[in-house]
Design a protein around this motif. Structure first.
Motif, PDB file in Angstrom:
ATOM      1  N   ASN A 242     -17.830  36.848 -31.439  1.00  0.00           N
ATOM      2  CA  ASN A 242     -17.598  35.461 -31.019  1.00  0.00           C
ATOM      3  C   ASN A 242     -16.404  34.826 -31.739  1.00  0.00           C
ATOM      4  O   ASN A 242     -16.386  33.631 -32.006  1.00  0.00           O
ATOM      5  CB  ASN A 242     -18.855  34.600 -31.252  1.00  0.00           C
TER       6      ASN A 242
ATOM      7  N   ALA B 156     -13.800  23.982 -27.285  1.00  0.00           N
ATOM      8  CA  ALA B 156     -14.847  24.050 -26.259  1.00  0.00           C
ATOM      9  C   ALA B 156     -14.510  23.153 -25.072  1.00  0.00           C
ATOM     10  O   ALA B 156     -14.034  22.032 -25.250  1.00  0.00           O
ATOM     11  CB  ALA B 156     -16.192  23.638 -26.859  1.00  0.00           C
TER      12      ALA B 156
ATOM     13  N   ASN C 192     -19.042  27.523 -21.254  1.00  0.00           N
ATOM     14  CA  ASN C 192     -18.527  27.253 -22.596  1.00  0.00           C
ATOM     15  C   ASN C 192     -18.206  28.510 -23.384  1.00  0.00           C
ATOM     16  O   ASN C 192     -17.804  28.438 -24.537  1.00  0.00           O
ATOM     17  CB  ASN C 192     -19.521  26.394 -23.369  1.00  0.00           C
ATOM     18  N   GLY C 193     -18.392  29.666 -22.775  1.00  0.00           N
ATOM     19  CA  GLY C 193     -18.057  30.926 -23.408  1.00  0.00           C
ATOM     20  C   GLY C 193     -17.672  31.944 -22.367  1.00  0.00           C
ATOM     21  O   GLY C 193     -17.837  31.737 -21.163  1.00  0.00           O
TER      22      GLY C 193
ATOM     23  N   SER D 217     -22.982  30.451 -20.954  1.00  0.00           N
ATOM     24  CA  SER D 217     -23.310  29.178 -21.622  1.00  0.00           C
ATOM     25  C   SER D 217     -22.781  27.982 -20.837  1.00  0.00           C
ATOM     26  O   SER D 217     -22.197  27.057 -21.407  1.00  0.00           O
ATOM     27  CB  SER D 217     -22.758  29.159 -23.052  1.00  0.00           C
TER      28      SER D 217
ATOM     29  N   ASP E  84     -17.129  30.822 -28.124  1.00  0.00           N
ATOM     30  CA  ASP E  84     -18.130  29.870 -27.641  1.00  0.00           C
ATOM     31  C   ASP E  84     -18.435  28.895 -28.768  1.00  0.00           C
ATOM     32  O   ASP E  84     -19.218  29.177 -29.673  1.00  0.00           O
ATOM     33  CB  ASP E  84     -19.397  30.616 -27.217  1.00  0.00           C
TER      34      ASP E  84
ATOM     35  N   TRP F  19      -9.785  28.657 -19.569  1.00  0.00           N
ATOM     36  CA  TRP F  19     -10.057  29.785 -20.460  1.00  0.00           C
ATOM     37  C   TRP F  19      -8.899  30.786 -20.435  1.00  0.00           C
ATOM     38  O   TRP F  19      -8.616  31.435 -21.446  1.00  0.00           O
ATOM     39  CB  TRP F  19     -11.361  30.473 -20.081  1.00  0.00           C
TER      40      TRP F  19
END
Length: 447
Positions: A215, A290, A142-143, A139, A242, A164
């Motif tokens: 998720n 995020a 973003n994930g 993404s 995400d 992350w």
């Protein structure tokens, strides 16, 4: 000028944002790199020692439920850094910390011998080894997929991967703890807010698989215990991985009208309640949520003086007024050490607004805990500093902050969170389950 680990390393890391490392690189983990990706060796000057496994077991005088005895209590500072000798140490200080010293002639840093105490369970090390080959950004960064536990990118190739690593680092399977926070005004006045907090981690949980994650990073709730005028108000958060795909969900129970309301947004630059406007949602835990509103740049690695092994300020029975002082925390209780940190810069993307148009993060190489953050406004002016004062919770083992601050240079005020000296100690074996973090649980708990 940042002193990078080596030009060759950075050239290799910048090949492609989504590329995984090869097996030869992954095999370095546990050899010349620590199991989480730090450099195993000490530095050439001998001022940073070799990593020898960290504090992975409690000292002999530790008993469950204690405020953690300081394994380094007998040490004396090597030297102090203040406004008077700042020029000598500028190259090793976050810019925000330099400004702190310049603005406050009574402030100083006590610098102690370096101890690489960060440690984690073996299963986290094993998962990290697998992640080096299997985890990847999705993404648009973003994930993360391909990881259910451990550090996802122990050999980071870009700034997104590094941040992350902080967001997904190991912090136990569950925690119940009571802490106090305070917004300290320019005149030194403040009121303590006492919170009981529960966190149930999904990512990193023992036995977790990628198919089980759904998720979800963790579940979080707090209940206000004091002062009495707001006691009973509570919050529940369901934290996604995400957050562009599925936004963070949050509900608040208000004691005043005894109703549960869904919060439309508790992310990015929305202000946290009860912080006097000092703390946005994304400064909790130094950075959370995020990463999509910033451009992330991995600048390299540098030897820096940062908060570390902050057991002195964590000890039981210290009156909070002895810690929380006008303008800043009591420097006599803080500990700084020389450590290698990853430096990551985040620049706000065009089209977005945030009080912090730019941030510079300093991440511990041994744990991926953010230790300090330089904060800049939309015009590029330095306006603040965040710090995390960490310890090794050696009974888990887990390395994380015991106290966090955010300093507002414009308003000459600051926010502190994590004051736990006169509260029960963190319970990493609390009986928590996912159903404790639902709207129904929040409503029934409040009533």
């Amino acid at each position: 000028m940042l002193r990078t680990l080596s030009a060759l390393l950075l050239a290799g890391l910048a090949v492609h944002a989504q590329a995984k490392v090869d097996s030869a690189q992954a095999d370095r983990l546990g050899r010349d790199l620590t199991p989480l990706g730090g450099e195993m060796a000490g530095n050439a000057a001998g001022t940073i020692p070799r990593w020898e496994g960290g504090l992975a077991t409690p000292p002999a005088n530790y008993q469950p439920g204690m405020h953690h005895p300081d394994p380094y209590a007998g040490e004396q500072p090597l030297y102090n850094v203040s406004a008077q000798n700042l020029a000598q140490y500028k190259a090793q200080l976050p810019i925000g910390l330099q400004v702190m010293l310049e603005k406050n002639p009574d402030y100083f840093l006590r610098v102690f011998p370096t101890h690489r105490s960060a440690a984690a369970p073996q299963r986290i090390y094993d998962a990290t080894q697998q992640n080096a080959l299997g985890a990847r950004l999705i993404s648009g960064g973003n994930g993360v997929e391909g990881a259910a536990s451990g550090i996802p990118f122990p050999i980071p190739q870009n700034g997104q991967q590094a941040i992350w690593n902080h967001i997904m680092r190991y912090r136990g399977d569950q925690i119940r703890f009571v802490t106090n926070q305070a917004a300290v005004l320019e005149n030194g006045s403040y009121n303590l807010l006492k919170l009981e907090r529960d966190i149930y981690f999904v990512y990193g949980r023992d036995g977790m698989t990628t198919g089980d994650l759904n998720n979800t990073l963790f579940y979080y709730k707090y209940k206000i215990l004091a002062p009495s005028r707001v006691a009973g108000s509570a919050l529940v958060v369901q934290e996604t991985i995400d957050q562009v795909l599925a936004i963070r969900k949050a509900w608040r129970f208000s004691r005043g009208d005894r109703r549960v309301r869904r919060l439309p947004m508790l992310a990015y630059d929305s202000l946290q309640p009860d912080t006097n406007g000092l703390a946005t949602a994304d400064v909790v835990d130094s950075y959370n949520g995020a990463p999509d509103r910033y451009e992330w740049t991995l600048k390299g690695k540098q030897e820096m003086l940062v908060p570390y092994n902050s057991y002195a300020v964590h000890q039981q029975g210290i009156p909070y007024e002895n810690i929380v002082k006008s303008k800043h925390l009591n420097p006599e209780l803080l500990r700084y050490e020389l450590h290698r940190v990853w430096v990551v810069e985040a620049d706000l993307r065009k089209g977005f607004r945030h009080p912090f148009g730019k941030r510079r993060f300093y991440l511990d190489e041994d744990s991926w805990q953010i230790l300090a953050v330089d904060l800049y406004d939309m015009d590029g002016k330095l306006i603040g500093l965040q710090e995390s004062h960490p310890i090794s919770y050696y009974e888990v083992p887990m390395f994380g902050s015991t106290l966090e601050t955010i300093y507002d240079f414009k308003g000459n005020r600051y926010f502190v969170d994590g004051l736990d000296n006169n509260e029960p100690m963190y319970d990493f074996n609390a009986d928590l389950k996912r159903t404790d973090f639902t709207v129904q649980a929040l409503r029934s708990g409040g009533i």
